[in-house]
Design a protein around this motif. Structure first.
Motif, PDB file in Angstrom:
ATOM      1  N   VAL A  25       0.858  -1.191   0.000  1.00 39.16           N
ATOM      2  CA  VAL A  25       0.000   0.000   0.000  1.00 39.16           C
ATOM      3  C   VAL A  25       0.889   1.234   0.000  1.00 39.16           C
ATOM      4  O   VAL A  25       1.734   1.415   0.872  1.00 39.16           O
ATOM      5  N   ASP A  26       0.695   2.094  -0.990  1.00 35.97           N
ATOM      6  CA  ASP A  26       1.534   3.289  -1.111  1.00 35.97           C
ATOM      7  C   ASP A  26       0.990   4.474  -0.325  1.00 35.97           C
ATOM      8  O   ASP A  26       1.761   5.286   0.197  1.00 35.97           O
ATOM      9  N   VAL A  27      -0.336   4.586  -0.259  1.00 39.30           N
ATOM     10  CA  VAL A  27      -0.954   5.717   0.435  1.00 39.30           C
ATOM     11  C   VAL A  27      -2.193   5.239   1.189  1.00 39.30           C
ATOM     12  O   VAL A  27      -3.011   4.497   0.647  1.00 39.30           O
ATOM     13  N   LEU A  28      -2.316   5.691   2.424  1.00 37.80           N
ATOM     14  CA  LEU A  28      -3.503   5.435   3.231  1.00 37.80           C
ATOM     15  C   LEU A  28      -4.278   6.744   3.362  1.00 37.80           C
ATOM     16  O   LEU A  28      -3.743   7.751   3.830  1.00 37.80           O
ATOM     17  N   ILE A  29      -5.548   6.725   2.918  1.00 36.21           N
ATOM     18  CA  ILE A  29      -6.419   7.899   3.058  1.00 36.21           C
ATOM     19  C   ILE A  29      -7.641   7.463   3.861  1.00 36.21           C
ATOM     20  O   ILE A  29      -8.654   7.045   3.295  1.00 36.21           O
ATOM     21  N   PRO A  30      -7.562   7.537   5.177  1.00 38.39           N
ATOM     22  CA  PRO A  30      -8.701   7.124   5.999  1.00 38.39           C
ATOM     23  C   PRO A  30      -9.730   8.230   6.146  1.00 38.39           C
ATOM     24  O   PRO A  30      -9.448   9.403   5.861  1.00 38.39           O
ATOM     25  N   HIS A  31     -10.911   7.858   6.587  1.00 39.32           N
ATOM     26  CA  HIS A  31     -11.922   8.853   6.941  1.00 39.32           C
ATOM     27  C   HIS A  31     -11.318   9.830   7.946  1.00 39.32           C
ATOM     28  O   HIS A  31     -10.683   9.431   8.920  1.00 39.32           O
ATOM     29  N   GLN A  32     -11.505  11.124   7.683  1.00 36.18           N
ATOM     30  CA  GLN A  32     -10.915  12.167   8.520  1.00 36.18           C
ATOM     31  C   GLN A  32     -11.859  12.503   9.678  1.00 36.18           C
ATOM     32  O   GLN A  32     -12.534  13.529   9.692  1.00 36.18           O
ATOM     33  N   GLY A  41      -3.241   3.943  11.253  1.00 33.96           N
ATOM     34  CA  GLY A  41      -1.940   3.829  10.602  1.00 33.96           C
ATOM     35  C   GLY A  41      -0.986   2.947  11.381  1.00 33.96           C
ATOM     36  O   GLY A  41      -0.294   2.091  10.805  1.00 33.96           O
ATOM     37  N   ARG A  42      -0.941   3.128  12.715  1.00 35.44           N
ATOM     38  CA  ARG A  42      -0.033   2.326  13.558  1.00 35.44           C
ATOM     39  C   ARG A  42      -0.427   0.858  13.553  1.00 35.44           C
ATOM     40  O   ARG A  42       0.427  -0.020  13.390  1.00 35.44           O
ATOM     41  N   LYS A  43      -1.709   0.585  13.758  1.00 32.54           N
ATOM     42  CA  LYS A  43      -2.156  -0.806  13.816  1.00 32.54           C
ATOM     43  C   LYS A  43      -1.985  -1.507  12.472  1.00 32.54           C
ATOM     44  O   LYS A  43      -1.858  -2.726  12.418  1.00 32.54           O
ATOM     45  N   PHE A  44      -1.974  -0.731  11.405  1.00 33.95           N
ATOM     46  CA  PHE A  44      -1.813  -1.303  10.080  1.00 33.95           C
ATOM     47  C   PHE A  44      -0.358  -1.276   9.617  1.00 33.95           C
ATOM     48  O   PHE A  44      -0.042  -1.682   8.503  1.00 33.95           O
ATOM     49  N   GLU A  95       3.925   7.002   8.846  1.00 31.47           N
ATOM     50  CA  GLU A  95       3.226   8.278   8.867  1.00 31.47           C
ATOM     51  C   GLU A  95       3.325   9.025   7.544  1.00 31.47           C
ATOM     52  O   GLU A  95       2.372   9.694   7.123  1.00 31.47           O
ATOM     53  N   GLU A  96       4.469   8.903   6.875  1.00 26.92           N
ATOM     54  CA  GLU A  96       4.650   9.646   5.625  1.00 26.92           C
ATOM     55  C   GLU A  96       3.795   9.096   4.487  1.00 26.92           C
ATOM     56  O   GLU A  96       3.672   9.735   3.428  1.00 26.92           O
ATOM     57  N   LYS A  97       3.157   7.951   4.682  1.00 24.25           N
ATOM     58  CA  LYS A  97       2.258   7.395   3.673  1.00 24.25           C
ATOM     59  C   LYS A  97       0.790   7.677   3.969  1.00 24.25           C
ATOM     60  O   LYS A  97      -0.089   7.269   3.209  1.00 24.25           O
ATOM     61  N   VAL A  98       0.513   8.363   5.080  1.00 23.05           N
ATOM     62  CA  VAL A  98      -0.861   8.625   5.508  1.00 23.05           C
ATOM     63  C   VAL A  98      -1.236  10.061   5.170  1.00 23.05           C
ATOM     64  O   VAL A  98      -0.567  11.008   5.607  1.00 23.05           O
ATOM     65  N   GLY A 113      -0.164  16.010  -5.490  1.00 21.90           N
ATOM     66  CA  GLY A 113       0.894  15.078  -5.842  1.00 21.90           C
ATOM     67  C   GLY A 113       1.245  14.090  -4.751  1.00 21.90           C
ATOM     68  O   GLY A 113       2.179  13.299  -4.897  1.00 21.90           O
ATOM     69  N   PHE A 114       0.495  14.108  -3.643  1.00 20.06           N
ATOM     70  CA  PHE A 114       0.720  13.117  -2.581  1.00 20.06           C
ATOM     71  C   PHE A 114       0.467  11.719  -3.124  1.00 20.06           C
ATOM     72  O   PHE A 114       1.167  10.767  -2.803  1.00 20.06           O
ATOM     73  N   VAL A 115      -0.587  11.600  -3.960  1.00 17.73           N
ATOM     74  CA  VAL A 115      -0.862  10.367  -4.694  1.00 17.73           C
ATOM     75  C   VAL A 115      -0.327  10.534  -6.104  1.00 17.73           C
ATOM     76  O   VAL A 115      -0.649  11.498  -6.793  1.00 17.73           O
ATOM     77  N   LYS A 116       0.497   9.578  -6.520  1.00 23.05           N
ATOM     78  CA  LYS A 116       1.132   9.637  -7.839  1.00 23.05           C
ATOM     79  C   LYS A 116       0.710   8.445  -8.689  1.00 23.05           C
ATOM     80  O   LYS A 116       0.211   7.441  -8.154  1.00 23.05           O
TER      81      LYS A 116
END
Length: 329
Positions: free
Chosen positions: A250-257, A267-270, A274-277, A303-306
């Protein structure tokens, strides 16, 4: 043959008015430090007096259509996710259609609270599986500020107003961004932990009656936190396992804010660094069903998601509802 679902365009909208934590200090017993340390929120957007959910949805939809290089009359379906519709009847989707200046499309509202975008996106995939030539507008819009008790410091500091949109069609196997899959779930037995009861058929009003606390968002935060983290992580693991994908891929995690503490805990449990969240909760607060598409749109625009990134989007909301989506860019 497997159907491939492609995101043709993304768009978002937030109202012009910004309410900071310092602004809230003037109207409720709270502080910037208290809000920031517990939620990560520094400001939120709030609609103008004459602005409704369909107005924000319309603005987000226009941007998504422009991003997709499409005209509104090319759409065949409009699926709107919201728990703060313009009205009970007509649907907000119909209002969006009207504002877009088009007719004839199938229009429907979907209510899954903060999970609304994934529920609406899965609904769109169902229509596209049945009618592959369709072009579906998925739009989520929430005017939560009008369902907040601004004297309740435990809830009024958490939420903001916004809208997000995506245009989804079918496509070729090598096209991107491609929706790999979506998994959804719910547990109605926990519904009383997060409610907006007032105005529904179980909590209706008679003419002249005073609106009570039940009209506004009421929640039991600690219990919600526990269920949110556990279910967002669990369903994400289930989704990846279904497709034989390792979490390290997984390159980027975008969870419900919803809350920075929930975002960090997921993020921690998964085990996602941090730099991928991606998080924008500091600027918008919890915008419910609009949260994920607003964050996804910003992540792509900045550009966070490429191209080539695999994006995981877990969510959790009232109902309780939860889910996870996976997009290959």
């Amino acid at each position: 043959m497997k159907t491939n679902f492609i995101i043709r365009g993304l768009g978002m909208y937030a109202p012009e008015r910004v309410v900071t934590n310092v602004d809230l200090e003037k109207i409720v017993d709270t502080s910037d430090e208290w809000i920031t340390t517990r939620t990560g929120i520094r400001q939120r957007h709030v609609v103008a007096e004459d602005e409704a959910a369909s107005d924000m949805a319309y603005e987000a939809a226009k941007k998504a259509l422009a991003n997709a290089g499409m005209e509104a009359d090319e759409l065949t379906h409009i699926v709107c996710g919201t728990f703060t519709p313009d009205a009970i009847i007509p649907s907000t989707a119909c209002r969006v259609q009207e504002k877009l200046g088009i007719t004839g499309q199938m229009c429907i509202d979907v209510q899954a609270a903060c999970s609304g975008f994934l529920y609406a996106m899965q609904t769109a995939r169902g229509y596209l599986a049945l009618e592959p030539e369709s072009k579906v507008l998925v739009v989520t819009s929430e005017v939560i500020s009008r369902r907040l008790n601004w004297e309740d410091r435990t809830t009024c500091v958490l939420f903001g107003d916004a809208a997000g949109a995506a245009i989804i069609t079918t496509g070729e196997a090598d096209e991107t961004p491609r929706i790999v899959d979506v998994i959804l779930a719910a547990d109605g037995s926990l519904g009383d932990l997060l409610t907006v009861n007032g105005g529904g058929s179980a909590h209706s009003y008679k003419k002249g009656e005073t609106v009570g606390d039940e009209y506004f968002v009421q929640m039991q935060g600690r219990d919600i936190f526990k269920h949110a983290v556990r279910n967002m992580v669990g369903i994400s693991e289930k989704l990846l396992a279904k497709h034989g994908i390792d979490k390290n891929d997984v390159d980027v995690l975008i969870p419900h804010q919803a809350n920075l503490r929930i975002i960090d805990a997921v993020g921690r449990k998964f085990d996602i660094p941090e730099e991928k969240v991606f998080s924008n909760i500091d600027r918008y607060g919890n915008t419910s069903a609009a949260s994920v598409p607003v964050a996804l749109t910003e992540a792509v625009e900045t550009g966070f998601v490429k191209k080539g990134d695999l994006v995981l989007m877990p969510t959790f909301g009232g109902g309780f509802t939860w889910g996870a989506g996976l997009i290959q860019f």
